[in-house]
Design a protein around this motif. Sequence first.
Motif, short mmCIF file in Angstrom:
data_model
loop_
_atom_site.label_atom_id
_atom_site.label_comp_id
_atom_site.label_asym_id
_atom_site.label_seq_id
_atom_site.Cartn_x
_atom_site.Cartn_y
_atom_site.Cartn_z
N ARG A 15 63.27 56.33 35.00
CA ARG A 15 62.92 57.68 34.58
C ARG A 15 61.55 57.68 33.92
NH1 ARG A 15 67.05 58.51 30.26
NH2 ARG A 15 67.27 56.24 30.39
N ALA A 16 60.88 58.82 33.98
CA ALA A 16 59.67 59.05 33.19
C ALA A 16 60.00 60.08 32.13
CB ALA A 16 58.53 59.54 34.08
N ARG A 17 59.87 59.70 30.87
CA ARG A 17 60.16 60.61 29.76
C ARG A 17 58.87 60.93 29.01
NH1 ARG A 17 65.07 58.47 26.16
NH2 ARG A 17 63.54 56.80 25.77
N ILE A 18 58.47 62.19 29.03
CA ILE A 18 57.33 62.65 28.25
C ILE A 18 57.85 62.96 26.86
CG2 ILE A 18 55.49 64.35 28.07
CD1 ILE A 18 55.79 64.77 31.12
N ARG A 19 57.28 62.30 25.85
CA ARG A 19 57.85 62.36 24.51
C ARG A 19 56.78 62.69 23.48
NH1 ARG A 19 61.85 57.99 22.80
NH2 ARG A 19 63.08 59.85 22.31
N VAL A 20 57.21 63.15 22.32
CA VAL A 20 56.32 63.48 21.20
C VAL A 20 56.84 62.79 19.95
CG1 VAL A 20 55.62 65.32 19.63
CG2 VAL A 20 55.46 65.67 22.11
N TRP A 21 55.96 62.07 19.28
CA TRP A 21 56.28 61.46 17.98
C TRP A 21 55.72 62.33 16.88
CZ3 TRP A 21 53.40 59.61 13.84
CH2 TRP A 21 54.11 58.86 12.89
N ASP A 22 56.57 62.72 15.95
CA ASP A 22 56.21 63.63 14.87
C ASP A 22 55.83 62.84 13.62
OD1 ASP A 22 56.33 66.58 13.82
OD2 ASP A 22 57.42 65.39 12.33
N ARG A 23 54.67 63.11 13.09
CA ARG A 23 54.18 62.34 11.95
C ARG A 23 54.96 62.63 10.67
NH1 ARG A 23 47.71 62.04 10.36
NH2 ARG A 23 47.89 60.47 8.70
N ALA A 24 55.44 63.85 10.50
CA ALA A 24 56.15 64.21 9.28
C ALA A 24 57.53 63.55 9.20
CB ALA A 24 56.28 65.72 9.17
N THR A 25 58.23 63.51 10.33
CA THR A 25 59.59 62.97 10.33
C THR A 25 59.66 61.52 10.77
OG1 THR A 25 60.03 63.65 12.63
CG2 THR A 25 60.44 65.27 10.89
N GLY A 26 58.65 61.04 11.48
CA GLY A 26 58.68 59.68 12.01
C GLY A 26 59.61 59.52 13.19
N ALA A 27 60.03 60.64 13.79
CA ALA A 27 60.97 60.60 14.90
C ALA A 27 60.28 61.03 16.19
CB ALA A 27 62.16 61.52 14.61
N ALA A 28 60.82 60.54 17.31
CA ALA A 28 60.32 60.91 18.63
C ALA A 28 61.36 61.76 19.34
CB ALA A 28 60.00 59.67 19.45
N ARG A 29 60.89 62.78 20.06
CA ARG A 29 61.78 63.63 20.84
C ARG A 29 61.28 63.69 22.27
NH1 ARG A 29 59.10 68.57 21.44
NH2 ARG A 29 57.41 68.89 19.91
N THR A 30 62.20 63.90 23.19
CA THR A 30 61.84 64.00 24.60
C THR A 30 61.53 65.44 24.96
OG1 THR A 30 63.21 62.10 25.19
CG2 THR A 30 62.63 63.60 26.96
N VAL A 31 60.34 65.67 25.51
CA VAL A 31 59.91 67.00 25.93
C VAL A 31 60.36 67.29 27.35
CG1 VAL A 31 57.88 68.45 26.38
CG2 VAL A 31 57.92 66.93 24.38
N TYR A 32 60.25 66.29 28.21
CA TYR A 32 60.62 66.47 29.61
C TYR A 32 60.95 65.11 30.20
CZ TYR A 32 60.53 68.07 34.45
OH TYR A 32 60.88 68.37 35.75
N GLU A 33 61.94 65.09 31.11
CA GLU A 33 62.38 63.85 31.75
C GLU A 33 62.47 64.06 33.25
OE1 GLU A 33 66.56 61.44 31.78
OE2 GLU A 33 65.64 61.81 29.81
N SER A 34 61.97 63.09 34.00
CA SER A 34 61.99 63.19 35.46
C SER A 34 62.52 61.92 36.08
CB SER A 34 60.58 63.46 35.99
OG SER A 34 60.56 63.43 37.41
N HIS A 35 63.41 62.07 37.06
CA HIS A 35 63.87 60.96 37.88
C HIS A 35 63.11 60.89 39.21
CE1 HIS A 35 67.59 59.84 35.59
NE2 HIS A 35 67.41 61.07 35.12
N ASP A 36 62.23 61.87 39.44
CA ASP A 36 61.59 62.01 40.75
C ASP A 36 60.08 61.76 40.73
OD1 ASP A 36 64.07 62.92 41.93
OD2 ASP A 36 63.69 64.84 40.91
#
Length: 305
Positions: A15-36
């Motif tokens: 998979r390709a996961r486009i992610r964002v790491w947040d400086r305030a929380t130190g956590a990463a979240r997935t914005v979009y995921e593709s299997h194709d």
Amino acid sequence: MSEQVPARRLRSGQRARIRVWDRATGAARTVYESHDRLYEAPNWTPDGRLLVNGDGLLWTLPTDGSAAPRAVPAQGLPDVNNDHVLSPDGTTVFASANDWHIWEVPLAGGAARRITAEDGGMHFLHGVSPDGRRLGYVRLEPEGDNWWASATIHTVGVDGRDDVAVTTDPGPADGCEWTPDGAWIHFNTEQFSQQPGHAQLARVRPDGTELEQLTFDERVNWFPHIAPTGDVAVYLSYPPGTTGHPADLPVELRLVHVDAWQEPTTLVALDGGQGTINVPSWAPDASAFAFVDYPFDLQNTLGGQ
């Protein structure tokens, strides 16, 4: 050197996961995921979107994950690779294409224009000066099958004129970006070691003076990205002995204060490398940065993928 190379593709079970790491929380979240489609190299636009490449095209998507990527309608633009940056005002995309040239195209879509000349080199874009007048790129001059025989940092005007060699050591070097104040260009290079596979981070003045090594560890460090606030940087760290910047390895994204380069903090450990964070991807207010990882489904991993 006009031969095109095919765009990268996802492997079976990947998979390709486009992610964002947040400086305030130190956590990463997935914005979009593709299997194709294999997406790479996020930029962050001033109006709050991400710009990525995939299947040889440029795509935009919202950072809140509310919509899928949409292709940028770029007429006459050859297939692009993972080296693209935005003009300071966010209206123009400067992109490296698989014809080894740098092109520009409006982010909103339109006709593309080639910037670099037929000068015998291969041009891989990585930075735009803060005033928007110059581009920083890596110039490759291969010898046979050795693409990295000579890889030097150059700058060139956005009009394609006044090409200047910032480094002359064959390196290889890559990932050149200006600091927000324009005083330095940061990059990675192997010129400090006689052993291949030991890239370290460095900085140099835009006129080629005051070269300084910044990292000195056993890992292989690439693609330093200075935050717009100028206080911290994120970079990609490979396992020791890695040659080049290959895909599909266990890598780390590390954060460092610019006055303490030898004291990094590992933010994220991930499956990736090539395509993860090749280009500047900080939010304009430095509150977050974007990256891509490429995990495999568990059953494929257990099956020897």
